[in-house]
Motif scaffolding. Sequence first.
Motif, mmCIF file in Angstrom:
data_model
loop_
_atom_site.group_PDB
_atom_site.id
_atom_site.type_symbol
_atom_site.label_atom_id
_atom_site.label_comp_id
_atom_site.label_asym_id
_atom_site.label_seq_id
_atom_site.Cartn_x
_atom_site.Cartn_y
_atom_site.Cartn_z
ATOM 1 N N TYR A 10 0.933 -1.197 0.013
ATOM 2 C CA TYR A 10 -0.051 0.003 0.146
ATOM 3 C C TYR A 10 0.896 1.117 0.089
ATOM 4 N N VAL A 11 1.986 1.116 0.776
ATOM 5 C CA VAL A 11 2.865 2.446 0.998
ATOM 6 C C VAL A 11 3.666 2.358 -0.388
ATOM 7 N N ASP A 30 10.131 -5.606 -5.661
ATOM 8 C CA ASP A 30 9.559 -6.479 -4.624
ATOM 9 C C ASP A 30 10.124 -7.885 -4.776
ATOM 10 N N LYS A 35 3.205 -10.409 -7.675
ATOM 11 C CA LYS A 35 2.954 -9.237 -7.506
ATOM 12 C C LYS A 35 3.663 -8.406 -8.787
ATOM 13 N N THR A 86 6.101 -3.804 8.796
ATOM 14 C CA THR A 86 6.525 -3.885 10.043
ATOM 15 C C THR A 86 5.603 -4.417 10.908
ATOM 16 N N THR A 127 6.912 2.161 9.058
ATOM 17 C CA THR A 127 6.780 2.837 10.368
ATOM 18 C C THR A 127 7.787 1.675 11.288
ATOM 19 N N GLU A 157 5.197 7.679 6.613
ATOM 20 C CA GLU A 157 4.081 8.061 5.785
ATOM 21 C C GLU A 157 2.768 8.131 6.354
ATOM 22 N N GLU A 161 -5.291 4.357 3.611
ATOM 23 C CA GLU A 161 -5.643 3.432 2.705
ATOM 24 C C GLU A 161 -7.118 3.931 2.255
ATOM 25 N N LYS A 272 -1.020 -2.468 15.411
ATOM 26 C CA LYS A 272 0.481 -2.838 15.540
ATOM 27 C C LYS A 272 1.498 -1.583 16.093
ATOM 28 N N ARG A 339 -6.240 -6.960 7.070
ATOM 29 C CA ARG A 339 -5.543 -7.185 8.115
ATOM 30 C C ARG A 339 -6.471 -6.535 9.404
HETATM 31 P P1 NAD Z 1 2.419 -4.533 2.693
HETATM 32 O O1 NAD Z 1 2.738 -5.666 3.480
HETATM 33 O O2 NAD Z 1 1.320 -4.047 1.997
HETATM 34 O O3 NAD Z 1 3.674 -4.122 1.474
HETATM 35 C C1 NAD Z 1 5.061 -4.661 2.004
HETATM 36 C C2 NAD Z 1 5.618 -5.207 0.616
HETATM 37 O O4 NAD Z 1 7.024 -5.552 0.968
HETATM 38 C C3 NAD Z 1 5.039 -6.467 0.052
HETATM 39 O O5 NAD Z 1 4.655 -6.441 -1.188
HETATM 40 C C4 NAD Z 1 6.567 -7.412 0.417
HETATM 41 O O6 NAD Z 1 6.542 -8.552 -0.546
HETATM 42 C C5 NAD Z 1 7.418 -6.630 -0.044
HETATM 43 N N1 NAD Z 1 8.954 -6.883 0.676
HETATM 44 C C6 NAD Z 1 9.076 -7.526 1.773
HETATM 45 N N2 NAD Z 1 10.402 -7.740 2.057
HETATM 46 C C7 NAD Z 1 11.201 -7.350 0.785
HETATM 47 C C8 NAD Z 1 12.310 -7.134 0.326
HETATM 48 N N3 NAD Z 1 13.363 -7.608 1.011
HETATM 49 N N4 NAD Z 1 12.759 -6.437 -0.774
HETATM 50 C C9 NAD Z 1 11.624 -6.017 -1.447
HETATM 51 N N5 NAD Z 1 10.233 -6.084 -1.231
HETATM 52 C C10 NAD Z 1 9.822 -6.474 -0.115
HETATM 53 O O7 NAD Z 1 2.940 -3.178 3.690
HETATM 54 P P2 NAD Z 1 2.196 -1.617 3.666
HETATM 55 O O8 NAD Z 1 0.981 -1.644 4.223
HETATM 56 O O9 NAD Z 1 2.523 -1.147 2.451
HETATM 57 O O10 NAD Z 1 3.175 -1.140 4.959
HETATM 58 C C11 NAD Z 1 4.620 -0.881 4.726
HETATM 59 C C12 NAD Z 1 5.057 -0.070 6.016
HETATM 60 O O11 NAD Z 1 4.541 1.456 5.741
HETATM 61 C C13 NAD Z 1 4.704 -0.684 7.151
HETATM 62 O O12 NAD Z 1 5.533 -0.238 8.010
HETATM 63 C C14 NAD Z 1 3.414 0.188 7.674
HETATM 64 O O13 NAD Z 1 3.396 0.503 9.159
HETATM 65 C C15 NAD Z 1 3.743 1.521 7.136
HETATM 66 N N6 NAD Z 1 2.552 2.443 6.850
HETATM 67 C C16 NAD Z 1 1.353 1.841 6.139
HETATM 68 C C17 NAD Z 1 0.328 2.568 5.750
HETATM 69 C C18 NAD Z 1 -0.916 1.738 5.142
HETATM 70 O O14 NAD Z 1 -1.957 2.374 5.276
HETATM 71 N N7 NAD Z 1 -1.012 0.577 4.733
HETATM 72 C C19 NAD Z 1 0.232 3.739 6.056
HETATM 73 C C20 NAD Z 1 1.365 4.219 6.554
HETATM 74 C C21 NAD Z 1 2.481 3.672 6.787
#
Ligand code: NAD
Length: 446
Positions: A10-11, A30, A35, A86, A127, A157, A161, A272, A339
């Motif tokens: 998402y981020v 990724d 994906k 995370t 985060t 960030e 969503e 979390k 989630r």
């Molecule tokens: P997500 O689980 O949707 O995406 C994470 C991606 O990282 C996955 O596609 C995974 O395959 C990939 N990945 C894992 N290890 C990797 C590596 N070594 N190399 C390349 N790609 C790899 O996570 P998200 O929801 O986008 O959240 C990411 C971070 O941003 C978290 O820390 C979260 O707390 C923070 N965040 C999320 C949001 C939200 O609304 N989802 C908002 C602000 C901050």
Amino acid sequence: MKLTMVGTGYVGLVTGVCFANTGNEVVCLDVDPAKIERLSRGESPIYEPGLTELMERNIAAGRLTFTLDKTRAYRDAEMIFICVGTPSDERGHTNLGYIQQAADDIASVLTTLGPGQKPKVIVVKSTVPVGATLMVKDRIRKVVGPEIPFEVADNPEFLKEGDAINDFNRPDRVVVGVESERVGELFRDLYEPFVRQGNPIFIMDVPSAEMVKYASNNFLATKISFINEMANLCEAYGANINRVREGMCSDRRIGSHFLYPGLGYGGSCFPKDTLACIMMGDLSGLPTQLSRAVHEVNQRQRELFFQKIAGHFGGERGLAGRTLALWGLAFKPRTDDIREAPALTLAARALSCSAKVRGYDPVAMDNVRKEAPDIELIDEMYACARGADALVISTDWDEFKSPDFGRLAEALKSKVIFDGRNLYQRSKLGEMGFTYYSVGRAPVKP
Ligand code: NAD
């Protein structure tokens, strides 16, 4: 600028697409081949309004590419944004495994590059608990040695969503933690197109930037648990939380945002991030009592609502063999993210009492199929309600706000609604002969 996003969730995906849209050359990396395959075809693996159109435009312009190839992703990038998950581990501590893996991957590519080049900036956008960005720096430095130049930064960030594109393109503020003026200036240039209306870019030290994110999310989670606690008191004492909310929120010091009673917060962030504050408090010897209470109130809110459902059927045993229809499975509207979704907690509790659970959601059903296969998925909302002993509303999607109650009454086996989002007027439902339960308001029974 040449940018790399590590992780296309998402981020990472939204950040990559929006940076490409302002003219940067963006590579999204990724480790998930499925994906990357979908993304390379111009298909978004997540539901996010407006994302696909923006993605297609920037792919066509040649500014946005997707890869599994770490060397390609890291070799030429000027700034590398780590956007991996995370999540909490089983103790509620932050699992930094994905961050560490990304740091190790970056380090192994950096070692192949040799000393005489412009220092890359490695940005933690995920985060993370205070200290994690400097941990990334130490981890990389240990592998690459003193000669190869790089710098680190933290850039939390704040997108939501469901509104992610808009939030990213017009942020209330941008927060960046840096260790040098040069990197601060790079960020100012990068974000300048996003703050044309004058919203601030705060450049600060790295630990403070990391902490801003937790302080913000914990505060928002606190508001939700607070209003839910008040809603429970309203129910116990015969008050109506909607009236209380109006009276309270018209005080400008309080305001109305994030003060809606319901099933509590879910999703991949608030649960979390609240746990992470509890962890940081415990580890520092200064327990965060408020965060702990916020978390506990939130967990209890789902259970209290489930007990309302069970209570209607004479207790948990009375649920055996009953069918519940769930409207809304995502943790909130306008996303397919399930989630920590309250709907899944309610479904699991009902299934554990031998009830049958059917569900409908406009966009989240593919994810539910994979994660919660015991929920029978029905792809139309009235069909989902057909023959059910009760309807449970768990996500406030727009299409649930003004349903055809006549059609609903015909479809349900008994006219019972448990509304976890306070979508309807009690008097109207009562007049139509429904038994109607909501949050912080007395139930209506014919
Ligand atoms: P997500 O689980 O949707 O995406 C994470 C991606 O990282 C996955 O596609 C995974 O395959 C990939 N990945 C894992 N290890 C990797 C590596 N070594 N190399 C390349 N790609 C790899 O996570 P998200 O929801 O986008 O959240 C990411 C971070 O941003 C978290 O820390 C979260 O707390 C923070 N965040 C999320 C949001 C939200 O609304 N989802 C908002 C602000 C901050």
